[in-house]
Design a protein around this motif. Sequence first.
Motif, PDB file in Angstrom:
ATOM      1  N   THR A   1       1.515  12.100  -0.816  1.00  0.00           N
ATOM      2  CA  THR A   1       0.283  11.692  -0.122  1.00  0.00           C
ATOM      3  C   THR A   1       0.666  11.088   1.227  1.00  0.00           C
ATOM      4  O   THR A   1       1.854  10.972   1.546  1.00  0.00           O
ATOM      5  CB  THR A   1      -0.492  10.620  -0.921  1.00  0.00           C
ATOM      6  N   LYS A   2      -0.345  10.681   1.975  1.00  0.00           N
ATOM      7  CA  LYS A   2      -0.066  10.007   3.261  1.00  0.00           C
ATOM      8  C   LYS A   2       0.635   8.672   3.049  1.00  0.00           C
ATOM      9  O   LYS A   2       1.262   8.134   3.949  1.00  0.00           O
ATOM     10  CB  LYS A   2      -1.380   9.770   4.019  1.00  0.00           C
ATOM     11  N   GLN A   3       0.491   8.114   1.846  1.00  0.00           N
ATOM     12  CA  GLN A   3       1.110   6.811   1.563  1.00  0.00           C
ATOM     13  C   GLN A   3       2.553   6.945   1.038  1.00  0.00           C
ATOM     14  O   GLN A   3       3.227   5.942   0.863  1.00  0.00           O
ATOM     15  CB  GLN A   3       0.271   6.057   0.514  1.00  0.00           C
ATOM     16  N   THR A   4       3.005   8.168   0.776  1.00  0.00           N
ATOM     17  CA  THR A   4       4.356   8.339   0.229  1.00  0.00           C
ATOM     18  C   THR A   4       5.390   7.949   1.277  1.00  0.00           C
ATOM     19  O   THR A   4       5.510   8.586   2.317  1.00  0.00           O
ATOM     20  CB  THR A   4       4.610   9.804  -0.202  1.00  0.00           C
ATOM     21  N   LYS A   5       6.119   6.895   0.972  1.00  0.00           N
ATOM     22  CA  LYS A   5       7.076   6.378   1.949  1.00  0.00           C
ATOM     23  C   LYS A   5       8.497   6.788   1.575  1.00  0.00           C
ATOM     24  O   LYS A   5       9.338   6.993   2.438  1.00  0.00           O
ATOM     25  CB  LYS A   5       6.945   4.845   1.963  1.00  0.00           C
TER      26      LYS A   5
ATOM     27  N   GLY B   1       0.803  -1.228   0.000  1.00  0.00           N
ATOM     28  CA  GLY B   1       0.000   0.000   0.000  1.00  0.00           C
ATOM     29  C   GLY B   1       0.831   1.270   0.000  1.00  0.00           C
ATOM     30  O   GLY B   1       0.314   2.353  -0.253  1.00  0.00           O
ATOM     31  N   ASP B   2       2.113   1.153   0.286  1.00  0.00           N
ATOM     32  CA  ASP B   2       2.980   2.340   0.302  1.00  0.00           C
ATOM     33  C   ASP B   2       3.255   2.841  -1.116  1.00  0.00           C
ATOM     34  O   ASP B   2       3.187   2.081  -2.081  1.00  0.00           O
ATOM     35  CB  ASP B   2       4.317   2.020   0.977  1.00  0.00           C
ATOM     36  N   GLU B   3       3.582   4.127  -1.187  1.00  0.00           N
ATOM     37  CA  GLU B   3       3.927   4.723  -2.479  1.00  0.00           C
ATOM     38  C   GLU B   3       5.383   5.170  -2.511  1.00  0.00           C
ATOM     39  O   GLU B   3       5.926   5.616  -1.502  1.00  0.00           O
ATOM     40  CB  GLU B   3       3.046   5.952  -2.753  1.00  0.00           C
TER      41      GLU B   3
ATOM     42  N   THR C   1       8.581  10.020   5.925  1.00  0.00           N
ATOM     43  CA  THR C   1       8.887   9.801   4.503  1.00  0.00           C
ATOM     44  C   THR C   1      10.386   9.967   4.309  1.00  0.00           C
ATOM     45  O   THR C   1      10.955  10.978   4.711  1.00  0.00           O
ATOM     46  CB  THR C   1       8.151  10.830   3.618  1.00  0.00           C
TER      47      THR C   1
END
Lengths: 358, 358
Positions: free
Chosen positions: B144-148, B100-102, B179
Amino acid sequence: MFKDSLNSISPYKPGKSIESIQKISGKTDIIKLASNENPLGPAVDISAIACHSERYPDYTTHPFIPQLARHLGVDPTQLILGNGSDEILQMVALACISPGDEILSSSCTFSEYKFVAQITGATYVEAPMKDHTVHVESIINAITKQTKIIFIANPNNPTGTIITHDDVVQILNAASSTTLVVLDEAYAEYATHPDYTNAIDLIAQYPNLMVTRTFSKIYGLAALRVGYGMAQAPIIQGIQKVRQPFNVNGLALEAASMALKNHAFVERSLEINRLGHSFLRNALRPLDGHIPPSQANFLFIDFKTIHADALCDALIQRGVIVRSMVGFGEPTAIRVTVGTENQNQRFITELFECLKQL
Amino acid sequence: MFKDSLNSISPYKPGKSIESIQKISGKTDIIKLASNENPLGPAVDISAIACHSERYPDYTTHPFIPQLARHLGVDPTQLILGNGSDEILQMVALACISPGDEILSSSCTFSEYKFVAQITGATYVEAPMKDHTVHVESIINAITKQTKIIFIANPNNPTGTIITHDDVVQILNAASSTTLVVLDEAYAEYATHPDYTNAIDLIAQYPNLMVTRTFSKIYGLAALRVGYGMAQAPIIQGIQKVRQPFNVNGLALEAASMALKNHAFVERSLEINRLGHSFLRNALRPLDGHIPPSQANFLFIDFKTIHADALCDALIQRGVIVRSMVGFGEPTAIRVTVGTENQNQRFITELFECLKQL
């Protein structure tokens, strides 16, 4: 910042290097029998190798893969090279593992299998060993629908024991067709037992088998990092997808290519290993220890009552580096590489001195 | 057998090697300006390096890491070495990415970022480039919140353009503290622009920044595979957990250590690069092409109307290997490494011949 499963990874403890012990002890006559390296040195003199160090290594068109394929009797499409076979094992996991998958292996085996499970988020399942040997029945009983990879070291590191060709067939027949069985044959060249696996035959029969080997042991090129995997072409094709384009360095490709031609070196290495085994077993007979039958270039010695860390520390004080098996769940055992005649004698002398004092 | 996301991975196309083109064409006077290798060769003669090839490389106690730390002005705990910086990028993803991470980067950049996203199952997000330069605003808008992880190549490969120190600060300020911002400075040593990033200053300020560099470019050791990452110690500690114990080969450790001392070679490399840039820009001025300002050892040339694959094929027929940018979404552009004076002249001569015919 990091993924949750990272916390569970404990760092790998490599065999201590001669240089590091020299620094600590000030001793200069140190021998290392801790990492199953070739006591004769490398099969090739790398200073004689011409290599354009400034150019990216040319994995795809380098003649080494066809050469290795001819040597083994397989097609070049059935081979993949790694930065040591460590990296092959990692690529296998990267290609196969999705969340929830399991990786299955034996207890008291090469730590890399658990490591690649941890970095790819697989659940690592350990089947109990029996008599210091991979226990086929336990492995088969531990297979579940989630088992994605089964890693079997044969000969097993650190015990040196083998399972037979028929044992491997049993595991292959029990595994589902979507479970990859990986036979880690890092020490294959040392194995002389008539029932030892014939990897090439098995690969021809089983589309879910991969066999890995290395140039770090019998060819003495551990510093350069070359390992390989062989399997039917579709498996190799899949794993190629996760291979970094320049994973094997250019000098290693040249060195492995030359090493493969040095049959005399391989013969000498086998001979020194055979003599060493015989000397060490005789010398160790008076001890109240247990040594499982080893088909590799090392012995696993269980002293039963002596703590292995204390023994290894005492040996290091005397300039001999061997490996404690405490981290493998064997608190009274050590693993010692079969060395040259002088190294073996030195190990035995220092060992008996240490045992007097412990 | 394989995980689902594997299907999406398309194989990396490396620059064609001199040997492979020799084989096809029979020509012997081939020059390769396709992989941004150092045209002066390596900074060290590896045949002069003493290395115990049979021993496992001793990453932990080798003096190279302290030496590199002194050279850079950081603590040894702030450094991690990789089998090329490719492997550092892979380790970063292995340490950070959960399902799910970006992973966020720019369009028209180094293909490795997308590759490590694919092998670790991250969603890869590309922010559009502007004027062949990483567009800071687009990057920030795509967080985004998923940007790792955010990967920024600076100078950018393949366009050669840079973003400034202040641009990087803007990205760092916009990124969440969980991040990881990875600044890939493979070509840092070539950058002379006064506003280019000061990596050491930034690392001291931002606990979520990692900077990667390599010995493959200015030090001319692409064959040997040594890259490094620098960051605050806790980041390095986390990424160390996914590092294979013997990831950097023993000869590479020795060679990089010697290369680091060869300041004269670095100076010569910079000088030949400066002269080459100036020669190529002058020679290319008559063409109706666009060349973004490059701070690296290569030029990105957009011919606007000519198909890059056809041009590259025609150049190969004439013994000059350069890289088509079709795979980077730039169908009319090529990337050419700045070579020696002779190589640059040869490239220009053959290019103009090809352009007459296309």
